[in-house]
Design a protein around this motif. Structure first.
Motif, PDB file in Angstrom:
ATOM      1  N   LYS A  33       1.004  -1.049  -0.147  1.00  0.00           N
ATOM      2  CA  LYS A  33       0.465   0.496   0.075  1.00  0.00           C
ATOM      3  C   LYS A  33       0.995   1.135  -0.322  1.00  0.00           C
ATOM      4  N   ILE A  34       0.878   2.068  -1.341  1.00  0.00           N
ATOM      5  CA  ILE A  34       1.040   3.213  -1.381  1.00  0.00           C
ATOM      6  C   ILE A  34       0.641   4.604  -0.608  1.00  0.00           C
ATOM      7  N   PHE A  39       3.353   9.148  -1.309  1.00  0.00           N
ATOM      8  CA  PHE A  39       3.057   9.725  -2.062  1.00  0.00           C
ATOM      9  C   PHE A  39       3.760  11.027  -2.486  1.00  0.00           C
ATOM     10  N   PRO A  44       5.154   8.904  -8.186  1.00  0.00           N
ATOM     11  CA  PRO A  44       5.116   8.691  -8.775  1.00  0.00           C
ATOM     12  C   PRO A  44       6.095   7.212  -8.940  1.00  0.00           C
ATOM     13  N   VAL A  47       5.836   4.183  -6.607  1.00  0.00           N
ATOM     14  CA  VAL A  47       4.149   2.896  -7.517  1.00  0.00           C
ATOM     15  C   VAL A  47       5.486   2.464  -8.769  1.00  0.00           C
ATOM     16  N   VAL A  57       0.619  -2.762  -6.588  1.00  0.00           N
ATOM     17  CA  VAL A  57       0.310  -1.253  -5.367  1.00  0.00           C
ATOM     18  C   VAL A  57      -0.956  -1.496  -5.659  1.00  0.00           C
ATOM     19  N   LEU A  59      -2.971   2.143  -4.363  1.00  0.00           N
ATOM     20  CA  LEU A  59      -2.493   3.387  -4.246  1.00  0.00           C
ATOM     21  C   LEU A  59      -3.974   3.579  -3.264  1.00  0.00           C
ATOM     22  N   LEU A  61      -4.752   6.989  -2.305  1.00  0.00           N
ATOM     23  CA  LEU A  61      -4.296   8.064  -1.368  1.00  0.00           C
ATOM     24  C   LEU A  61      -5.783   8.844  -1.405  1.00  0.00           C
ATOM     25  N   ALA A  77      -3.672   6.772 -12.212  1.00  0.00           N
ATOM     26  CA  ALA A  77      -3.937   5.653 -11.471  1.00  0.00           C
ATOM     27  C   ALA A  77      -3.211   4.417 -12.484  1.00  0.00           C
ATOM     28  N   VAL A  82      -1.731   1.187 -11.348  1.00  0.00           N
ATOM     29  CA  VAL A  82      -1.230   0.271 -10.229  1.00  0.00           C
ATOM     30  C   VAL A  82      -2.764  -0.964  -9.818  1.00  0.00           C
ATOM     31  N   VAL A  85      -7.784   1.078  -6.356  1.00  0.00           N
ATOM     32  CA  VAL A  85      -7.404   2.658  -5.641  1.00  0.00           C
ATOM     33  C   VAL A  85      -8.238   2.946  -4.584  1.00  0.00           C
TER      34      VAL A  85
END
Ligand code: C5P
Length: 225
Positions: A33-34, A39, A44, A47, A57, A59, A61, A77, A82, A85
């Motif tokens: 998990k980013i 981030f 990026p 990623v 990934v 993502l 956010l 994204a 990824v 999200v």
């Protein structure tokens, strides 16, 4: 029984620290998990790092904006490749649908109610029907408008599994491994989350702050089998 995957939260402030962590977890963890911390520091490139090392990934956010803006972010994204999200389901039906209707997109995981909010906080924010009902309503809104999964407390997982008739993936943070003992009242172990129906568990500090992250991850993976 269903499979429960481990997602490790790469909650570091630098790419270097994230890479060191990934090196230690090499070969055992597939999903990372980013979130907004890494981030906003590295963009990026974070990623790319995960992809270069063969990971997938999430993502995280937690998008929440007007429909056109969120759709644009989900599209970007998607072009980064990824796996998934997150977006806040409280952003409403149109916002969710604008993203869900994109032809090529990552999996959309909707945030229900952050577990950092208690009844009082939620009430003050204007959600007046309590946590359980708010979570149910938001999950139903997500399902109606095309999300693939919801992010929820493991304590809500079993209920949501039934409510959504198994049509949504359940992604649960707030996990503490059995080996750490039961000193946190609302802690849920990986095995308990799995039994409640979680398809993915998100674990950060119990792994990334462990003296031996690889051993901590291995113990969690063992619990999930
Ligand atoms: O507590 P821990 O370090 O395991 O949290 C892992 C990740 O899960 C963090 O990145 C945090 O942002 C996320 N999280 C979440 N919703 C929660 C609790 C934690 O998205 N209710």
């Amino acid at each position: 029984m269903h499979k429960t995957e481990l997602i490790v939260a790469l909650d570091t402030h630098t790419l270097k620290a994230a890479e060191r962590l990934m090196e230690k977890l090499e070969g055992s963890v597939r999903y990372f998990k980013i979130g907004s911390v890494l981030f906003t520091a590295e963009g990026p490139a974070a990623v790319d790092l995960v992809h270069r090392r063969g990971g997938k990934v999430f993502l995280d956010l937690k998008f929440h904006d007007i429909p056109n803006t969120v759709k644009g972010a989900v599209k970007n994204a998607a072009s980064m490749g990824v796996y998934s999200v997150s977006l806040h389901l409280s952003g409403g039906a149109e916002m969710i649908k604008a993203s869900a209707d994109l032809e090529k997109r990552p999996k959309l995981w909707g945030i229900t109610v952050l577990t950092s909010l208690d009844e009082h906080n939620l009430f003050r924010a204007g959600f007046r029907c309590g946590i359980a009902k708010t979570v149910s309503r938001l999950a139903a809104l997500g399902l109606e408008n095309g999300v693939d999964g919801v992010v929820c407390s493991p304590l809500e997982a079993a209920r949501l599994k039934k409510l959504c008739d198994g049509k949504l993936s359940l992604v649960t943070p707030g996990i503490r491994p059995a080996a750490l003992g039961d000193d946190q009242k609302r802690a849920v172990t990986p095995a308990q989350a799995r039994a409640a129906g979680a398809n993915f568990i998100v674990v950060g500090r119990p792994i990334i702050e462990a003296e031996e992250p690889a051993a901590a991850a291995a113990a969690i993976l063992k619990e999930l089998k």
